[in-house]
Design a protein around this motif. Sequence first.
Motif, PDB file in Angstrom:
ATOM      1  N   PRO A  15      -7.742   4.686  -6.083  1.00 27.89           N
ATOM      2  CA  PRO A  15      -6.666   3.794  -5.634  1.00 27.89           C
ATOM      3  C   PRO A  15      -5.938   4.305  -4.397  1.00 27.89           C
ATOM      4  O   PRO A  15      -5.575   3.521  -3.520  1.00 27.89           O
ATOM      5  CB  PRO A  15      -5.737   3.745  -6.842  1.00 27.89           C
ATOM      6  N   ALA A  16      -5.757   5.615  -4.289  1.00 28.01           N
ATOM      7  CA  ALA A  16      -5.070   6.146  -3.115  1.00 28.01           C
ATOM      8  C   ALA A  16      -5.920   5.952  -1.864  1.00 28.01           C
ATOM      9  O   ALA A  16      -5.403   5.619  -0.796  1.00 28.01           O
ATOM     10  CB  ALA A  16      -4.763   7.623  -3.320  1.00 28.01           C
ATOM     11  N   VAL A  17      -7.245   6.122  -2.013  1.00 30.57           N
ATOM     12  CA  VAL A  17      -8.125   5.926  -0.855  1.00 30.57           C
ATOM     13  C   VAL A  17      -8.083   4.473  -0.410  1.00 30.57           C
ATOM     14  O   VAL A  17      -7.969   4.165   0.784  1.00 30.57           O
ATOM     15  CB  VAL A  17      -9.569   6.353  -1.208  1.00 30.57           C
ATOM     16  N   ILE A  18      -8.136   3.569  -1.409  1.00 27.33           N
ATOM     17  CA  ILE A  18      -8.096   2.142  -1.073  1.00 27.33           C
ATOM     18  C   ILE A  18      -6.771   1.810  -0.390  1.00 27.33           C
ATOM     19  O   ILE A  18      -6.737   1.120   0.636  1.00 27.33           O
ATOM     20  CB  ILE A  18      -8.309   1.286  -2.339  1.00 27.33           C
ATOM     21  N   ALA A  19      -5.682   2.350  -0.937  1.00 24.73           N
ATOM     22  CA  ALA A  19      -4.378   2.086  -0.340  1.00 24.73           C
ATOM     23  C   ALA A  19      -4.323   2.618   1.085  1.00 24.73           C
ATOM     24  O   ALA A  19      -3.766   1.975   1.978  1.00 24.73           O
ATOM     25  CB  ALA A  19      -3.284   2.730  -1.178  1.00 24.73           C
ATOM     26  N   ALA A  69       1.113   7.068   7.998  1.00 24.26           N
ATOM     27  CA  ALA A  69      -0.092   7.240   7.179  1.00 24.26           C
ATOM     28  C   ALA A  69      -0.357   8.708   6.939  1.00 24.26           C
ATOM     29  O   ALA A  69      -0.699   9.123   5.828  1.00 24.26           O
ATOM     30  CB  ALA A  69      -1.287   6.594   7.867  1.00 24.26           C
ATOM     31  N   ALA A  70      -0.160   9.526   7.976  1.00 25.91           N
ATOM     32  CA  ALA A  70      -0.391  10.963   7.824  1.00 25.91           C
ATOM     33  C   ALA A  70       0.605  11.561   6.854  1.00 25.91           C
ATOM     34  O   ALA A  70       0.252  12.401   6.018  1.00 25.91           O
ATOM     35  CB  ALA A  70      -0.292  11.646   9.181  1.00 25.91           C
ATOM     36  N   THR A  71       1.856  11.118   6.945  1.00 27.21           N
ATOM     37  CA  THR A  71       2.880  11.681   6.076  1.00 27.21           C
ATOM     38  C   THR A  71       2.666  11.292   4.626  1.00 27.21           C
ATOM     39  O   THR A  71       2.772  12.111   3.718  1.00 27.21           O
ATOM     40  CB  THR A  71       4.263  11.192   6.534  1.00 27.21           C
ATOM     41  N   VAL A  72       2.369  10.025   4.430  1.00 31.00           N
ATOM     42  CA  VAL A  72       2.335   9.521   3.059  1.00 31.00           C
ATOM     43  C   VAL A  72       1.015   9.857   2.367  1.00 31.00           C
ATOM     44  O   VAL A  72       1.003  10.208   1.193  1.00 31.00           O
ATOM     45  CB  VAL A  72       2.570   7.997   3.078  1.00 31.00           C
ATOM     46  N   PHE A  73      -0.089   9.761   3.105  1.00 33.04           N
ATOM     47  CA  PHE A  73      -1.374   9.950   2.438  1.00 33.04           C
ATOM     48  C   PHE A  73      -1.967  11.333   2.684  1.00 33.04           C
ATOM     49  O   PHE A  73      -2.641  11.865   1.836  1.00 33.04           O
ATOM     50  CB  PHE A  73      -2.374   8.895   2.918  1.00 33.04           C
ATOM     51  N   LEU A  74      -1.728  11.875   3.883  1.00 31.44           N
ATOM     52  CA  LEU A  74      -2.424  13.111   4.243  1.00 31.44           C
ATOM     53  C   LEU A  74      -1.503  14.327   4.258  1.00 31.44           C
ATOM     54  O   LEU A  74      -1.804  15.337   4.885  1.00 31.44           O
ATOM     55  CB  LEU A  74      -3.108  12.966   5.605  1.00 31.44           C
ATOM     56  N   GLY A  75      -0.349  14.204   3.644  1.00 37.51           N
ATOM     57  CA  GLY A  75       0.468  15.398   3.482  1.00 37.51           C
ATOM     58  C   GLY A  75       1.402  15.726   4.620  1.00 37.51           C
ATOM     59  O   GLY A  75       2.038  16.783   4.600  1.00 37.51           O
ATOM     60  N   SER A 105       0.843  -1.201   0.000  1.00 37.15           N
ATOM     61  CA  SER A 105       0.000   0.000   0.000  1.00 37.15           C
ATOM     62  C   SER A 105       0.877   1.248   0.000  1.00 37.15           C
ATOM     63  O   SER A 105       0.509   2.262  -0.605  1.00 37.15           O
ATOM     64  CB  SER A 105      -0.961   0.000   1.173  1.00 37.15           C
ATOM     65  N   LEU A 106       2.040   1.180   0.646  1.00 35.51           N
ATOM     66  CA  LEU A 106       2.948   2.325   0.577  1.00 35.51           C
ATOM     67  C   LEU A 106       3.523   2.454  -0.834  1.00 35.51           C
ATOM     68  O   LEU A 106       3.764   3.550  -1.332  1.00 35.51           O
ATOM     69  CB  LEU A 106       4.073   2.202   1.603  1.00 35.51           C
TER      70      LEU A 106
END
Lengths: 374, 160, 362
Positions: free
Chosen positions: C214-218, C275-281, C182-183
């Motif tokens: 796809p990003a949401v699923i990941a 998760a915050a760094t990679v997906f939420l900025g 997922s990363l």
Amino acid sequence: MKEDINPPVRNIEEEYHINIGPQHPSTHGVLRLVASLKGETVTSLKPHCGYIHRGIEKMCEKDTYPQVIHLTDRMDYLSAHINNHVVCLLVEKALEVDVPERVQYIRTIMDELTRIASHQLWWGCFGMDMGGQTCLLYGMRDREKILDAFEESCGSRLLHSYYTPGGLMKDIHPNFQKKVKDFIKYFRKKIHDYDCILTGNVIMQERTKGVGILTKEEAIDYGVTGPTGRASGFSCDVRKRYPYGVYDRVGFKEILGTKGDTFERYMMRMLEMRESMNIIEQLIDNIPAGDYTAKMKAVLKLPAGEYYQRVESARGELGVYVVSDGNKSPYRMKFRSPNFSNLSALDHICRGFKIADLIAISGSLDFVIPDIDR
Amino acid sequence: MKSFFKYFTGIFYGVKSLLSGLSVTGKYFFSPGAIVTQQYPENRKKLEMFDRFKGEVVMPHDEKNHHRCTGCGICGNSCPNGSIEIIQDKIDTPDGKKERIIGKHIYHLSMCTFCGLCIKSCPSNALAWGQEFEHAVFDRSKLTKILNKPGSSISKDIAE
Amino acid sequence: MDFSIYDLTSFDQGIDKCLYENLTPFWATVVEMTLIGLIFLIFYALVALFLIYAERKVCAFMQNRVGPNRVGPYGIFQLIADFIKLMLKEIIPIKNADKFLFNLAPFIVVIASFMAMAAIPFAKGLHAIDFDIGILYVVAVSSMGVIGVLLAGWSSNNKYSLIGAMRSGAMIVSYELSVGLSLLTVVILAGTMQFSAIVEGQANGWFIFKGHLPAVIAFIIYLIAGTAEANRGPFDLAEAESELTAGYHTEYSGIKFALFYMCEYMNMFIVASIAATVFLGGWMPLHISGWEGFNHVMDFIPPFLWYLGKTFALVWVIMWFKWTFPRLRIDQVLTLEWKYLLPINLVNILIMAFIVLMGWHF
């Protein structure tokens, strides 16, 4: 899922045993289960009971009949009213006392409230056994309403000693009816939460469906009664078959299952809570006026002979067998406690399942350990 | 194809059931009004027990220090645990007879199971339930109580 | 965009330069390492304490209770009292235990979570090491913790511990895959494995918005697999209170138990912060293209607060999971991974690669 455990591990020395209990978070008391494992699969299970044996049956032999009642509270403390009921019914049957209508109505309502309270606590504990600890607090929270109603009328929350041979200790409190009606209104909403958080949950369903199957024949063989037995399709509701109180005058369904797995046992109790609320709703507004106790002699002496009486407790058929020699205390008093018979089936139904399943199965059998050991 | 379809409906229903569970806990998290905890030692002043609450057995005395106990001992006999001991006393009545009165009504709270048989069986309604529930003490002997107050005597209407 | 007021890079470099001017390179490195180590140690302890407090409060509110409220206002000093108790408690020696491994196990778990924290960017310039393979490093290091769990279970000569450790081994080995994949989905989108570059890449929109479905699923898969990695409920099979009493740390007491306990929370924190760094900025403020005024207001909130806010929001979600769901059984855990998460993840990566190839992302 069930694993084939044949051939069973024969070498006792090489078997991997773990002790679940006497002190363990999910035996809910001092029950000790010695499980033999093969990997994580249970190959056999040996329950050791007696850690909380207090000799209640022997103590009953020195007590008079009214005194016996407070001891029965302490057997299955989650259905204290029902335990009291069985002794009262036996004494009344032996002495051929006519119990006032009012008493019978109140007793029936109290019994059903006890059943709901017991099932609520069971639901919480079962949820906790499955790992969802929030369930316990929700179960406890809603049970509190019933206990408040009990406390106002009976004076105590858990061990009521409210019934006496021939009647009740006191009449119900004037607020009792209102409180019970409020509770039913409240709980009809909250039971929906129960379904959302645990019944419908996919994890819980996957973990319980098809796990710990007890067939109808086996249930009869082991003498498994109550919701556990009915989940297997064994029609064993004492309220239907040998009505006592005013159960013959209220309309209610006997909840029967077919599969006999853990999920079915779970559903039995969830549906029984709803059915008990229906029973209470039929009775609560129609309590007839009258005395709260029949006229009884100061000293109760049962005529010499043997007596047996059964009631449906929250866990199954609770029976009491008394041999009287005509004295004021029984010659022998034997309780047929539902938990003891239910426990005997545990070894059979958990074989081939995982430890996690064993905990779920023993949770679904709803043990109260002091009732097993007495 | 059918199992393929089943795979996705399985995921769908699974997620839906999980979300409905989350909605319950989430709802309670954001509704602090639903908290049911009682702040016990703080609410001690306001805390009122129900009048039938079985806290301990007491012997009510009226303002003239009269109780209703005749010292008959029925309560002690009906107690299943022997938690009531009666020590009787004899006094001379004005008309020259000897009369039995209560000397000491000893109540062992440590042995009491709160069954209520003593109160129910008392012919003169001398006993009642007290609503006190904070019974923790450092010494077991403090749980043995003498229910009739010193200097008290039997109330007139019972004696007659 | 102008973040210069909150940019700590020049501050770092100033300290670095100052040290290297005044000391020999060897001592300068030693001083720097000690400083960073100390800062992390304090941060670690503070965050762990706060998280334990937060967990107790969060679960209390979900269960209609008030939680700790006796020691200090709202019970905030409860954790300090507990911590002192755990420090002073007797460490019970276990008969026939493998002493060396038994004592080593908690430290391995702590070190693993410590090392993972090194790579996390807390704010612009607030970054211990900025590897160009940051994600790979974090995935590699965080999976080391399972060695500690296995050692703890094996060496404490207790059957419950052994079962717990074996469960945890089976679980973490399989969930590593989902975490990694997922990363990787985001790595494809970002085109880099460097954390600072990933954060910079989200300046004009977080990856969870940029990468479509796809990003949401990941993100969801990462959250599930990360919860399993951190041994949190509903994946707390290794502890499984109702089955195995306390699982792999049944025999630990005192400060060694405290280390395991702290690690559980730190692992959760690390999972949430990655998760915050990679997906939420990460520390990047929320920007919506076109809304200049809004973006400007968002820039005034310090990046460190953005980072903490996002992380704690995710931590809350993970706690929410724990206090709602019943525990999974070991075979369900593996089914979930191998039957659902992994295939979905693989397809997801393909779709993401396709989207990136076609340039459909924002």
